[in-house]
Design an enzyme around this catalytic site. Structure first.
Site, PDB file in Angstrom:
ATOM      1  N   HIS A 209      -0.529  -7.301  -3.179  1.00 19.91           N
ATOM      2  CA  HIS A 209       0.429  -8.291  -2.668  1.00 19.91           C
ATOM      3  C   HIS A 209       0.184  -9.670  -3.295  1.00 19.91           C
ATOM      4  O   HIS A 209       1.120 -10.373  -3.671  1.00 19.91           O
ATOM      5  CB  HIS A 209       0.280  -8.446  -1.151  1.00 19.91           C
ATOM      6  CG  HIS A 209       0.596  -7.225  -0.355  1.00 19.91           C
ATOM      7  ND1 HIS A 209      -0.366  -6.475   0.261  1.00 19.91           N
ATOM      8  CD2 HIS A 209       1.774  -6.627  -0.067  1.00 19.91           C
ATOM      9  CE1 HIS A 209       0.205  -5.474   0.909  1.00 19.91           C
ATOM     10  NE2 HIS A 209       1.500  -5.529   0.729  1.00 19.91           N
TER      11      HIS A 209
ATOM     12  N   LYS B  52       4.330   0.329  -7.426  1.00 18.82           N
ATOM     13  CA  LYS B  52       3.623   1.246  -6.510  1.00 18.82           C
ATOM     14  C   LYS B  52       4.613   2.088  -5.705  1.00 18.82           C
ATOM     15  O   LYS B  52       4.423   3.274  -5.497  1.00 18.82           O
ATOM     16  CB  LYS B  52       2.731   0.412  -5.583  1.00 18.82           C
ATOM     17  CG  LYS B  52       2.227   1.095  -4.340  1.00 18.82           C
ATOM     18  CD  LYS B  52       1.097   2.037  -4.650  1.00 18.82           C
ATOM     19  CE  LYS B  52       0.363   2.524  -3.431  1.00 18.82           C
ATOM     20  NZ  LYS B  52       1.185   3.090  -2.385  1.00 18.82           N
TER      21      LYS B  52
END
Ligand code: AMP
Length: 292
Positions: free
Chosen positions: A33, A144
């Site tokens: 993140h 991802k």
């Protein structure tokens, strides 16, 4: 860094910004993140991060209630990346009993869409709401979640949403395991074993590059089955391992640039998800942080 919780506040903030780069998240931040936030800052726009554990994308039997939540730590981490604004609404504030949803057929079908009915409808609905509220110039997502990238790309194209999407390569642990908020569910032995999924994907990617063109599809399909079987023998419950076109999420029938190997498998109670590009020649074991 501003932390905003209401639609009204976020609209008022947006009106004062020249442009925004948005990173949508569900929190429980890890290096993946944070990497996305730093990439968003490269755009030169103020960076907005949304932090919302979206109930619409969890099926009834899934982990909504136990999904890791650590807001205070997340806010400190976001601030340290230079994020300008975090939008962290309550479910009531953002959803307010809406009955409208966004269904992106095609790329949402099969794979995660089959394993998690309604998941991509929940994702697309919330992401489109965030796009309307924050009107970002750019939005940044991780490879991802490969199928999510395909679904959002198609949504933006079909609905003419004026935003440019940027996809960032997966950040990994030193052994190759993709960083994920759900990795905290792994027991110690499972954590040790978890890298096996990534190893199988990388082997398939290698075969994509080396299989003879005339028998490519057959060789890949056989290898996908063999990889699943190999995981099964080591105690996994594989869902799929497949070489796909990342735009359509269709199985790849011929070698071509941009293909990716996607896989999902359960280890104990934890469902792990990963994918790797087929045409990257030097996939190192270390953290991989390539933008594309
Ligand atoms: P999530 O909070 O799981 O919804 O993820 C928020 C964003 O971070 C999504 O665009 C994910 O694809 C991305 N992301 C998750 N894990 C990683 C990772 N290991 N590397 C890069 N991006 C990631």
């Amino acid at each position: 860094m501003l932390v905003l919780r209401t639609l009204q506040d976020v609209r008022a903030w947006r009106a004062t910004q020249p442009g925004v780069s948005l990173v949508p998240t569900m929190g429980a931040f890890h290096e993946g993140h944070l990497h996305l936030m730093r990439e968003a800052a490269i755009s030169g726009h103020p960076v907005a991060v949304s932090l919302f554990v979206n109930p619409l994308q969890f099926a009834p039997h899934e982990d909504l209630d136990r999904y890791p939540r650590q807001e205070a730590q997340d806010l400190a981490l976001a601030e340290a990346q230079g994020v300008n604004m975090v939008f962290a609404p309550s479910a009531n504030e953002l959803l307010h009993n809406g009955v409208t949803s966004v269904l992106v057929r095609g790329p949402s079908e099969g794979w995660e869409g089959a394993a998690r009915p309604g998941h991509f409808e929940g994702v697309a609905t919330i992401v489109l709401k965030l796009f309307h509220l924050i009107q970002p110039q750019e939005a940044v997502f991780g490879w991802k979640d490969l199928q999510q990238c395909a679904v959002l790309r198609r949504m933006v194209e079909d609905l003419d949403v004026p935003v440019s999407l940027r996809f960032i390569e997966t950040v990994r642990e030193a052994d190759g395991l993709a960083k994920s908020s759900r990795n905290v569910y792994l027991s110690e032995p499972e954590r040790y074993q978890a890298v096996e999924l990534n190893q199988e994907l990388r082997q398939l990617a290698q075969l994509c590059r080396s299989a003879p063109q005339e028998v490519w599809a057959e060789a890949i399909r056989n290898a996908e089955r063999a990889s699943s079987e190999s995981l099964r023998q080591r105690g996994w419950i594989p869902d799929y391992l497949a070489v796909v076109n990342p735009l359509t999420m269709q199985l790849a029938e011929t070698p071509q640039p941009g293909l990716r190997v996607a896989g999902a498998a359960k280890l104990g109670n934890v469902r792990l998800l990963d994918n790797v590009p087929c045409d990257e020649r030097n996939l190192s074991d270390g953290p991989s942080q390539h933008s594309s």
